[in-house]
Design a protein around this motif. Structure first.
Motif, PDB file in Angstrom:
ATOM      1  N   LYS A  22      -2.657   5.701   0.763  1.00 21.60           N
ATOM      2  CA  LYS A  22      -4.089   6.191   1.391  1.00 21.60           C
ATOM      3  C   LYS A  22      -3.795   7.335   2.230  1.00 21.60           C
ATOM      4  N   SER A  23      -3.025   7.499   3.270  1.00 23.92           N
ATOM      5  CA  SER A  23      -2.840   8.419   4.073  1.00 23.92           C
ATOM      6  C   SER A  23      -1.913   9.708   3.739  1.00 23.92           C
ATOM      7  N   GLY A  24      -0.713   9.335   2.981  1.00 20.77           N
ATOM      8  CA  GLY A  24       0.222  10.153   2.323  1.00 20.77           C
ATOM      9  C   GLY A  24       1.385  10.397   3.474  1.00 20.77           C
ATOM     10  N   LYS A  25       1.595   9.492   4.418  1.00 19.07           N
ATOM     11  CA  LYS A  25       2.246   9.579   5.661  1.00 19.07           C
ATOM     12  C   LYS A  25       3.526   8.932   5.060  1.00 19.07           C
ATOM     13  N   VAL A  26       4.846   9.701   5.283  1.00 18.43           N
ATOM     14  CA  VAL A  26       6.006   9.562   4.903  1.00 18.43           C
ATOM     15  C   VAL A  26       6.470   8.400   5.940  1.00 18.43           C
ATOM     16  N   LEU A  27       6.987   7.055   5.275  1.00 19.70           N
ATOM     17  CA  LEU A  27       7.527   6.363   6.237  1.00 19.70           C
ATOM     18  C   LEU A  27       9.287   6.602   6.362  1.00 19.70           C
ATOM     19  N   PRO A  28       9.665   6.724   7.594  1.00 18.61           N
ATOM     20  CA  PRO A  28      11.180   7.022   7.699  1.00 18.61           C
ATOM     21  C   PRO A  28      11.886   5.844   7.308  1.00 18.61           C
ATOM     22  N   PHE A  29      13.256   6.091   7.119  1.00 13.52           N
ATOM     23  CA  PHE A  29      14.306   5.213   6.712  1.00 13.52           C
ATOM     24  C   PHE A  29      14.614   4.529   8.070  1.00 13.52           C
ATOM     25  N   ALA A  30      15.058   3.069   8.021  1.00  8.57           N
ATOM     26  CA  ALA A  30      15.545   2.488   9.131  1.00  8.57           C
ATOM     27  C   ALA A  30      16.804   3.134   9.674  1.00  8.57           C
ATOM     28  N   ASP A  31      16.802   3.094  10.955  1.00  4.89           N
ATOM     29  CA  ASP A  31      18.079   3.674  11.655  1.00  4.89           C
ATOM     30  C   ASP A  31      19.451   3.337  10.974  1.00  4.89           C
ATOM     31  N   ASP A  32      19.235   2.175  10.500  1.00  4.49           N
ATOM     32  CA  ASP A  32      20.637   1.771  10.071  1.00  4.49           C
ATOM     33  C   ASP A  32      20.712   1.678   8.409  1.00  4.49           C
ATOM     34  N   VAL A  57      19.887   8.155  -2.125  1.00  2.00           N
ATOM     35  CA  VAL A  57      18.132   7.940  -2.091  1.00  2.00           C
ATOM     36  C   VAL A  57      17.613   8.784  -1.084  1.00  2.00           C
ATOM     37  N   SER A  58      18.221   9.682  -0.228  1.00  2.00           N
ATOM     38  CA  SER A  58      17.789  10.560   0.662  1.00  2.00           C
ATOM     39  C   SER A  58      16.586  11.372   0.364  1.00  2.00           C
ATOM     40  N   GLY A  59      16.396  11.623  -0.970  1.00  4.65           N
ATOM     41  CA  GLY A  59      15.245  12.558  -1.475  1.00  4.65           C
ATOM     42  C   GLY A  59      14.155  11.528  -1.908  1.00  4.65           C
ATOM     43  N   TRP A  60      14.298  10.462  -1.713  1.00  2.39           N
ATOM     44  CA  TRP A  60      13.329   9.476  -2.400  1.00  2.39           C
ATOM     45  C   TRP A  60      12.698   8.654  -1.231  1.00  2.39           C
ATOM     46  N   GLU A  61      11.531   9.003  -0.838  1.00  2.00           N
ATOM     47  CA  GLU A  61      10.593   8.881   0.274  1.00  2.00           C
ATOM     48  C   GLU A  61       9.478   7.595  -0.038  1.00  2.00           C
ATOM     49  N   THR A  62       9.402   6.761   0.809  1.00  2.00           N
ATOM     50  CA  THR A  62       8.530   5.650   0.738  1.00  2.00           C
ATOM     51  C   THR A  62       7.045   6.448   1.528  1.00  2.00           C
ATOM     52  N   GLY A 109       0.857  -1.210   0.041  1.00  2.00           N
ATOM     53  CA  GLY A 109       0.015  -0.110  -0.024  1.00  2.00           C
ATOM     54  C   GLY A 109       0.891   1.298  -0.100  1.00  2.00           C
ATOM     55  N   ASN A 110       2.046   1.207  -0.572  1.00  2.00           N
ATOM     56  CA  ASN A 110       2.960   2.338  -0.726  1.00  2.00           C
ATOM     57  C   ASN A 110       3.437   2.907  -2.105  1.00  2.00           C
ATOM     58  N   ILE A 111       4.008   3.804  -2.121  1.00  2.00           N
ATOM     59  CA  ILE A 111       4.378   4.493  -3.398  1.00  2.00           C
ATOM     60  C   ILE A 111       5.743   5.198  -2.925  1.00  2.00           C
ATOM     61  N   MET A 112       6.413   5.614  -3.981  1.00  2.00           N
ATOM     62  CA  MET A 112       7.634   6.214  -3.550  1.00  2.00           C
ATOM     63  C   MET A 112       7.409   7.910  -4.271  1.00  2.00           C
ATOM     64  N   ARG A 113       7.857   8.650  -3.519  1.00  2.00           N
ATOM     65  CA  ARG A 113       7.864  10.032  -3.824  1.00  2.00           C
ATOM     66  C   ARG A 113       9.320  10.670  -4.091  1.00  2.00           C
ATOM     67  N   GLY A 114       9.535  11.686  -4.984  1.00  2.00           N
ATOM     68  CA  GLY A 114      10.753  12.207  -5.063  1.00  2.00           C
ATOM     69  C   GLY A 114      11.707  11.374  -6.151  1.00  2.00           C
ATOM     70  N   ALA A 115      13.126  11.416  -5.960  1.00  2.00           N
ATOM     71  CA  ALA A 115      13.927  10.591  -6.947  1.00  2.00           C
ATOM     72  C   ALA A 115      15.062  10.408  -6.416  1.00  2.00           C
ATOM     73  N   PRO A 116      15.803   9.417  -6.726  1.00  2.00           N
ATOM     74  CA  PRO A 116      17.133   9.267  -6.280  1.00  2.00           C
ATOM     75  C   PRO A 116      18.098  10.352  -6.981  1.00  2.00           C
ATOM     76  N   ARG A 117      19.470  10.466  -6.568  1.00  2.00           N
ATOM     77  CA  ARG A 117      20.245  11.398  -7.395  1.00  2.00           C
ATOM     78  C   ARG A 117      21.441  10.383  -7.698  1.00  2.00           C
ATOM     79  N   SER A 118      22.052  10.443  -8.868  1.00  2.00           N
ATOM     80  CA  SER A 118      22.869   9.437  -9.378  1.00  2.00           C
ATOM     81  C   SER A 118      24.178  10.117  -9.666  1.00  2.00           C
ATOM     82  N   ASP A 119      25.337   9.585  -9.256  1.00  2.00           N
ATOM     83  CA  ASP A 119      26.623   9.907  -9.805  1.00  2.00           C
ATOM     84  C   ASP A 119      27.467   8.677 -10.235  1.00  2.00           C
ATOM     85  N   ALA A 120      27.051   8.443 -11.673  1.00  2.00           N
ATOM     86  CA  ALA A 120      27.652   7.228 -12.367  1.00  2.00           C
ATOM     87  C   ALA A 120      28.944   7.394 -13.119  1.00  2.00           C
TER      88      ALA A 120
END
Length: 131
Positions: free
Chosen positions: A91-101, A82-87, A49-60
């Motif tokens: 339905k709620s639009g709530k941003v899920l935080p990255f795991a601590d590690d 991927v710091s600017g690419w949020e899960t 029930g999730n989507i991703m918002r934003g985009a990763p930045r690449s340095d390839a």
């Protein structure tokens, strides 16, 4: 080939933003493991029930290329941010935080092959080390 890698990420962002690869051009830029991974990740997002918002930045950069093989190939090394690419909960639009590690900047190794006139991303392997 770096342009194909960039387009692969652009299309993946589109797919993850709606948790579905339909209507994207992923198949124009990826095949084999890379395409399967993108399809599987989009399905996992949808099931959760999730989507991703934003985009990763690449340095390839292309780190190796072999044009003498029957199917020419290349290796791309990327520092993916991927710091600017949020899960986000769909339905709620709530941003899920990255795991601590969780790493938000990490090395990614991609493989590309030239099929006819077109380079395709065949494998993308996130590494468990930052960059």
């Amino acid at each position: 080939m770096l342009s194909v890698y960039g387009r692969y990420w652009q299309e993946q962002v589109k797919a993850y933003a709606k948790a579905d690869t339909k209507g994207t051009d992923l198949r124009k830029y990826a095949t084999k493991d890379a395409l399967g991974r993108s399809i599987g990740d989009a399905l996992s997002l949808k099931q959760a029930g999730n989507i991703m918002r934003g985009a990763p930045r690449s340095d390839a950069d292309v780190t190796s290329i072999n044009l003498d093989k029957k199917i020419p190939s290349a290796v791309i090394k990327d520092c993916l941010d991927v710091s600017g690419w949020e899960t986000v909960e769909s339905k709620s639009g709530k941003v899920l935080p990255f795991a601590d590690d969780a790493l938000t900047r990490y090395e990614t190794i991609a493989t590309a092959e030239k099929w006819g006139a077109q380079w395709l991303i065949t494998k993308v392997e996130p590494q468990e080390r930052g960059c």
